[in-house]
Design a protein around this motif. Structure first.
Motif: not given
Length: 211
Positions: A70-72, A166-170, A176-181
């Protein structure tokens, strides 16, 4: 003569079955991921051969839904999202199963400068979900890390930490869990030690997986 004819018919049937088992959409994937799903580090394409089918299915769905790519700033992810957009959802399960069933050759080990640090980081942040040999778990939909090249692993850790994945918005729950890790591994030197350790696991006999 009859024996030869029967053998020929059996061989033909086997070849037809093998061809039928290969989804036609595979042609879309080979340019980047290789004819045998071996991946291509030069273009940032990870190895798909031998990957957990459940994980591949989730990723295909996430790309299609915009939960990944989702992110360029995630250039490779955005490219993959565009490719998946052209595929019908009904093909995802057969593609995931096909690539999961392909054999692969373990990647070569990197020259890890600090195996101890990498091992400690892996055991503390990754092993519970990805397994002691980074083999992944089907029931958790976590990928095999031990078949992926170091550059890909490092890039994904950075993307998770930056929120380009892994952003909460997308993202979905797993992303999301992996982003926190990933935020627990803040220093670039720590990421590199972790990646080096995982690639060494991939090169070890204990983690070799055949089909």
């Amino acid at each position: 003569m009859k024996t030869s004819l029967c053998a020929g018919l059996l061989l033909l049937a086997a070849l037809c079955n093998a061809q039928a088992a290969t989804p036609p959409q595979v042609e879309t994937c080979t340019a980047c991921h290789g004819a045998q799903g071996e991946g291509n580090a030069l273009v940032g394409a990870p190895r798909l051969a031998g990957q957990q089918a459940e994980y591949l299915l989730v990723q295909l769905r996430d790309f299609k839904a915009g939960r990944r790519g989702y992110d360029a700033n995630d250039r490779h992810g955005a490219q993959m999202r565009a490719v998946v957009a052209s595929l019908d959802d009904s093909a995802f399960a057969s593609l995931a199963t096909y690539y999961s069933g392909l054999a692969f050759t373990s990647p070569g080990a990197s020259s890890a400068a600090d195996v101890t640090q990498g091992r400690e980081l892996y055991q503390g942040t990754c092993a519970s979900c990805h397994g002691p040999q980074a083999q992944g778990f089907a029931h958790l939909k976590t990928p095999r890390l031990n078949i992926l090249d170091g550059a890909y692993l490092h890039r994904q850790l950075e993307h998770y930490a930056q929120g380009t994945r892994g952003s909460e918005e997308h993202a979905g729950t797993l992303g999301i869990w992996m982003r926190g890790i990933s935020l627990q591994v803040r220093q670039d030197s720590e990421r590199q030690a972790l990646v080096d350790y995982i690639t060494r696991l991939g090169a070890s006999p204990a983690s070799a997986i055949g089909h």
